[in-house]
Design an enzyme around this catalytic site. Structure first.
Site, PDB file in Angstrom:
ATOM      1  N   ASP A   1       0.869  -1.176   0.000  1.00 27.93           N
ATOM      2  CA  ASP A   1       0.000   0.000   0.000  1.00 27.93           C
ATOM      3  C   ASP A   1       0.905   1.223   0.000  1.00 27.93           C
ATOM      4  O   ASP A   1       1.546   1.538   1.008  1.00 27.93           O
ATOM      5  CB  ASP A   1      -0.907  -0.011   1.230  1.00 27.93           C
ATOM      6  CG  ASP A   1      -1.992   1.066   1.156  1.00 27.93           C
ATOM      7  OD1 ASP A   1      -1.830   2.017   0.371  1.00 27.93           O
ATOM      8  OD2 ASP A   1      -2.990   0.947   1.893  1.00 27.93           O
TER       9      ASP A   1
ATOM     10  N   GLU B   1      -0.234   4.271  -0.986  1.00 32.60           N
ATOM     11  CA  GLU B   1      -1.261   5.304  -0.986  1.00 32.60           C
ATOM     12  C   GLU B   1      -1.800   5.539  -2.387  1.00 32.60           C
ATOM     13  O   GLU B   1      -1.066   5.659  -3.359  1.00 32.60           O
ATOM     14  CB  GLU B   1      -0.796   6.624  -0.377  1.00 32.60           C
ATOM     15  CG  GLU B   1      -1.936   7.623  -0.130  1.00 32.60           C
ATOM     16  CD  GLU B   1      -3.124   7.014   0.644  1.00 32.60           C
ATOM     17  OE1 GLU B   1      -3.940   6.305   0.016  1.00 32.60           O
ATOM     18  OE2 GLU B   1      -3.229   7.244   1.862  1.00 32.60           O
ATOM     19  N   ASN B   2      -3.129   5.534  -2.444  1.00 29.76           N
ATOM     20  CA  ASN B   2      -3.863   5.618  -3.703  1.00 29.76           C
ATOM     21  C   ASN B   2      -3.452   4.502  -4.652  1.00 29.76           C
ATOM     22  O   ASN B   2      -3.429   4.680  -5.868  1.00 29.76           O
ATOM     23  CB  ASN B   2      -3.682   6.990  -4.356  1.00 29.76           C
ATOM     24  CG  ASN B   2      -4.285   8.094  -3.521  1.00 29.76           C
ATOM     25  OD1 ASN B   2      -5.339   7.918  -2.932  1.00 29.76           O
ATOM     26  ND2 ASN B   2      -3.603   9.225  -3.452  1.00 29.76           N
TER      27      ASN B   2
ATOM     28  N   GLY C   1      -4.093   4.180   5.376  1.00 34.43           N
ATOM     29  CA  GLY C   1      -3.484   5.408   5.853  1.00 34.43           C
ATOM     30  C   GLY C   1      -4.475   6.479   6.230  1.00 34.43           C
ATOM     31  O   GLY C   1      -4.201   7.326   7.083  1.00 34.43           O
ATOM     32  N   ASP C   2      -5.656   6.470   5.594  1.00 29.64           N
ATOM     33  CA  ASP C   2      -6.707   7.449   5.903  1.00 29.64           C
ATOM     34  C   ASP C   2      -7.747   6.870   6.857  1.00 29.64           C
ATOM     35  O   ASP C   2      -8.858   7.359   6.943  1.00 29.64           O
ATOM     36  CB  ASP C   2      -7.372   7.939   4.621  1.00 29.64           C
ATOM     37  CG  ASP C   2      -7.970   6.804   3.789  1.00 29.64           C
ATOM     38  OD1 ASP C   2      -7.913   5.630   4.235  1.00 29.64           O
ATOM     39  OD2 ASP C   2      -8.484   7.078   2.686  1.00 29.64           O
TER      40      ASP C   2
ATOM     41  N   HIS D   1     -24.764 -13.407  12.297  1.00 32.81           N
ATOM     42  CA  HIS D   1     -24.927 -12.006  12.692  1.00 32.81           C
ATOM     43  C   HIS D   1     -25.007 -11.153  11.432  1.00 32.81           C
ATOM     44  O   HIS D   1     -24.314 -11.388  10.437  1.00 32.81           O
ATOM     45  CB  HIS D   1     -23.807 -11.534  13.623  1.00 32.81           C
ATOM     46  CG  HIS D   1     -22.425 -11.570  13.042  1.00 32.81           C
ATOM     47  ND1 HIS D   1     -21.935 -10.601  12.202  1.00 32.81           N
ATOM     48  CD2 HIS D   1     -21.411 -12.455  13.204  1.00 32.81           C
ATOM     49  CE1 HIS D   1     -20.686 -10.879  11.873  1.00 32.81           C
ATOM     50  NE2 HIS D   1     -20.345 -12.005  12.450  1.00 32.81           N
TER      51      HIS D   1
ATOM     52  N   ASN E   1     -25.353  -6.927  10.811  1.00 35.40           N
ATOM     53  CA  ASN E   1     -25.387  -5.643  11.523  1.00 35.40           C
ATOM     54  C   ASN E   1     -25.490  -5.865  13.025  1.00 35.40           C
ATOM     55  O   ASN E   1     -26.128  -5.092  13.735  1.00 35.40           O
ATOM     56  CB  ASN E   1     -26.531  -4.768  11.015  1.00 35.40           C
ATOM     57  CG  ASN E   1     -26.329  -4.340   9.576  1.00 35.40           C
ATOM     58  OD1 ASN E   1     -25.216  -4.015   9.156  1.00 35.40           O
ATOM     59  ND2 ASN E   1     -27.403  -4.353   8.798  1.00 35.40           N
TER      60      ASN E   1
ATOM     61  N   ASP F   1     -19.994 -15.096   9.067  1.00 39.44           N
ATOM     62  CA  ASP F   1     -21.051 -14.564   9.939  1.00 39.44           C
ATOM     63  C   ASP F   1     -21.702 -15.654  10.783  1.00 39.44           C
ATOM     64  O   ASP F   1     -22.280 -15.368  11.839  1.00 39.44           O
ATOM     65  CB  ASP F   1     -22.143 -13.889   9.105  1.00 39.44           C
ATOM     66  CG  ASP F   1     -21.700 -12.607   8.431  1.00 39.44           C
ATOM     67  OD1 ASP F   1     -20.605 -12.102   8.750  1.00 39.44           O
ATOM     68  OD2 ASP F   1     -22.465 -12.111   7.571  1.00 39.44           O
TER      69      ASP F   1
ATOM     70  N   HIS G   1     -28.874 -11.919  24.875  1.00 40.44           N
ATOM     71  CA  HIS G   1     -30.297 -11.566  24.816  1.00 40.44           C
ATOM     72  C   HIS G   1     -30.470 -10.183  25.436  1.00 40.44           C
ATOM     73  O   HIS G   1     -29.923  -9.869  26.499  1.00 40.44           O
ATOM     74  CB  HIS G   1     -31.166 -12.618  25.513  1.00 40.44           C
ATOM     75  CG  HIS G   1     -30.955 -12.750  26.986  1.00 40.44           C
ATOM     76  ND1 HIS G   1     -31.663 -12.019  27.910  1.00 40.44           N
ATOM     77  CD2 HIS G   1     -30.116 -13.543  27.700  1.00 40.44           C
ATOM     78  CE1 HIS G   1     -31.277 -12.349  29.125  1.00 40.44           C
ATOM     79  NE2 HIS G   1     -30.336 -13.273  29.036  1.00 40.44           N
TER      80      HIS G   1
ATOM     81  N   LEU H   1     -31.956 -11.441  20.283  1.00 34.42           N
ATOM     82  CA  LEU H   1     -30.549 -11.837  20.305  1.00 34.42           C
ATOM     83  C   LEU H   1     -29.693 -10.927  19.430  1.00 34.42           C
ATOM     84  O   LEU H   1     -30.066 -10.590  18.296  1.00 34.42           O
ATOM     85  CB  LEU H   1     -30.391 -13.285  19.843  1.00 34.42           C
ATOM     86  CG  LEU H   1     -30.377 -14.356  20.934  1.00 34.42           C
ATOM     87  CD1 LEU H   1     -29.097 -14.296  21.754  1.00 34.42           C
ATOM     88  CD2 LEU H   1     -31.601 -14.245  21.837  1.00 34.42           C
TER      89      LEU H   1
END
Length: 506
Positions: A227, A229-230, A304-305, A424, A426, A443, A471, A476
């Site tokens: 990485d 950047e960009n 980085g951001d 799960h 959200n 999940d 709970h 749940l």
């Protein structure tokens, strides 16, 4: 005078003698120092990275009372004292709050602040990692890595001695090559001091994952890339380097090094074998990368951001001053192999049997007649007994399956809706059909441990190990202790996440 190849061979021999003399004498930062490229940052929650280091490796914080303690090696140059953590965190949740720099420069990693992107915690900070999400052994001794879920990140924006501008540096990290995603960006290395994207060439960090927004390697990933950047780069082309292979070793060594108009990517199985070079050559053929404009902050698990959508697991890593030779890196790899990383159990408490039918009873004083059940896709608690209707008994019965994402944990299939599992979404627990995707499998994978209130089992998410079956108002959730959501409330947390597991009603 020796020729360059002769000097290289002599150096390899010298380092080989160091490695073979004793494990403690060959810690990675000792090797880098011998090679003339000393560590300026050294981070590990699993072991000392200097043979003489006996200071703290990391700090953990208890959810119950906010108390903290430092975890050090068992002995100088040794493996982390995981037993000290286990004692301190017994029957409680714990987070990793600080990953200490062993180099003496004070380049410690702490909870990442907001930047171009905000984190999910209060005031835009990133999450902290669970202290128990990534257990391993090193030569048979238990230790814990840093399990980075999306939203989790660590940073130091005021680092000392790290490469600035076009100065040369090297870095390596030992990672879990099976834990990744396509989010941006699971990084370790040099980044902006402002937590903002300040332009091309302002970063130089190890990236691991399957992100293809910028560059890629061969196959479908995951890849080790840089990485900068960009851009995530696999070679000189901004688009693709067919020489950068897909790698998914359970324990993976990833190495990046860069100097004026040269850089390299190397990788290996951290449990055996030697480093291979995936790229070595000129800087990317794009504006802003020659010369580089590195800023010298240090990041772990994020971009980085503060891009924080990625996931991965970190065990150890360093950053150096100067461009390490291949021979130096090869000797470090030999030391990593000698550390003998291996998997260990992800579960504790009452054992579960794959294929068995179970029911789960709440232990909070209000709710001891209520069992984990479902109404349609909603996972909830309902009052169930032997006199209940067959339909309700089936809704409160779950078949134990091998973990869809990790065979060391479990998944829970609905008795009355075969092919549908608790997952799960959200951070609510829901019942969905298995669509076979990597996301669904992650999940729907959960790891039981001894109940936090001393009763039964607490069941944590494999992919978000700070989060447990809880709970809350009879519904749940995958909840964390004292987190930002209403259902994360600290009151009665240990009771609400503890379940007595029995044979299924149906």
């Amino acid at each position: 005078m020796l020729s360059q190849p002769s000097r290289e061979r002599a150096f390899v021999l010298a380092l080989g003698l160091v490695v073979s003399s004793s494990l403690a004498a060959a810690a990675p930062c000792d090797i880098y120092s011998s090679g003339g490229t000393p560590c300026v940052a050294a981070h590990s929650t699993t072991r000392a990275l200097y043979s003489a280091y006996s200071g703290p490796l990391y700090q953990v914080k208890r959810g119950s009372d906010g108390a903290t303690t430092n975890i050090a090696p068992r002995s100088a140059g040794g493996v982390a004292n995981a037993a000290a953590q286990d004692t301190f965190c017994a029957s409680m949740t714990c987070l990793i709050t600080v990953i200490y720099d062993q180099s003496g420069r004070g380049n410690h990693l702490t909870q990442a602040p907001p930047g171009g992107f905000k984190g999910p915690e209060a005031n835009g900070y990133d999450n902290l990692a669970s202290a128990i999400g990534a257990p391993v052994t090193l030569n048979g001794q238990k230790a814990y890595g840093v399990f980075i879920s999306p939203g989790t990140g660590y940073r130091n924006n005021a680092a000392s001695g790290t490469a600035i501008g076009d100065a040369a540096e090297g870095m390596y990290a030992v990672l879990d090559g099976t834990h990744y995603n396509g989010g941006c960006c699971f990084d370790y290395g040099n980044a902006e001091t402002s937590s903002l994207d300040t332009g091309n060439g302002h970063m130089e960090a190890i990236y691991f994952g399957t992100n293809t927004v910028w560059g890629s390697g061969s196959g479908s990933g995951p890849w080790i890339m840089a990485d900068l950047e960009n851009g995530l780069f696999s070679g000189s082309s901004p688009a693709n380097n067919a020489g950068d292979p897909s790698v998914s070793y359970r324990f993976l060594t990833a190495a990046i090094k860069g100097g004026p108009n040269r850089w390299a990517i190397r990788g290996a199985n951290a449990a055996s074998g030697s480093l291979a070079t995936y790229y070595s050559g000129a800087r990317p053929n794009a504006s802003g990368y020659n010369p580089m404009s590195k800023e010298g902050a240090i990041i772990l698990g994020i971009g980085g951001d503060n891009s924080n959508g990625a996931q991965g697991t970190f065990y150890e890593g360093v950053m150096t001053s100067g461009y390490p030779s291949d021979a130096t890196e090869n000797a470090v790899q030999a030391d990593i192999v000698a550390a003998n990383y291996a998997v260990t159990s992800l579960t504790s408490g009452p054992a579960l049997t794959v294929g068995s039918a179970i029911s789960l009873r709440a232990t909070t004083s209000c709710c001891t007649t209520r069992y984990l059940a479902h109404t349609g896709s909603t996972i909830n608690t309902q009052v169930v007994s032997s006199a209940s209707a067959t339909t309700l008994k089936q809704q409160a019965t779950w078949t134990v399956r091998t973990g869809l994402a990790n065979s060391g944990c479990f998944s829970f299939e609905s008795k009355d809706t075969p092919g549908s599992f608790i997952r799960h979404s959200n951070f609510a627990l829901v019942l969905n059909g298995n669509d076979g995707t990597k996301q669904f499998k992650e999940d729907a994978t959960f790891c039981p441990q001894a109940g936090l209130n001393g009763q039964g089992s607490s069941i944590r998410s494999w992919s978000f190990p700070t989060r447990y079956f809880r709970h809350y108002s009879n519904v749940l959730y995958a909840a964390s202790n004292g987190g930002v959501h209403t259902f994360d409330a600290a009151g009665s947390f240990n009771d609400d996440v503890s379940w007595v597991i029995s044979s299924g009603f149906a």
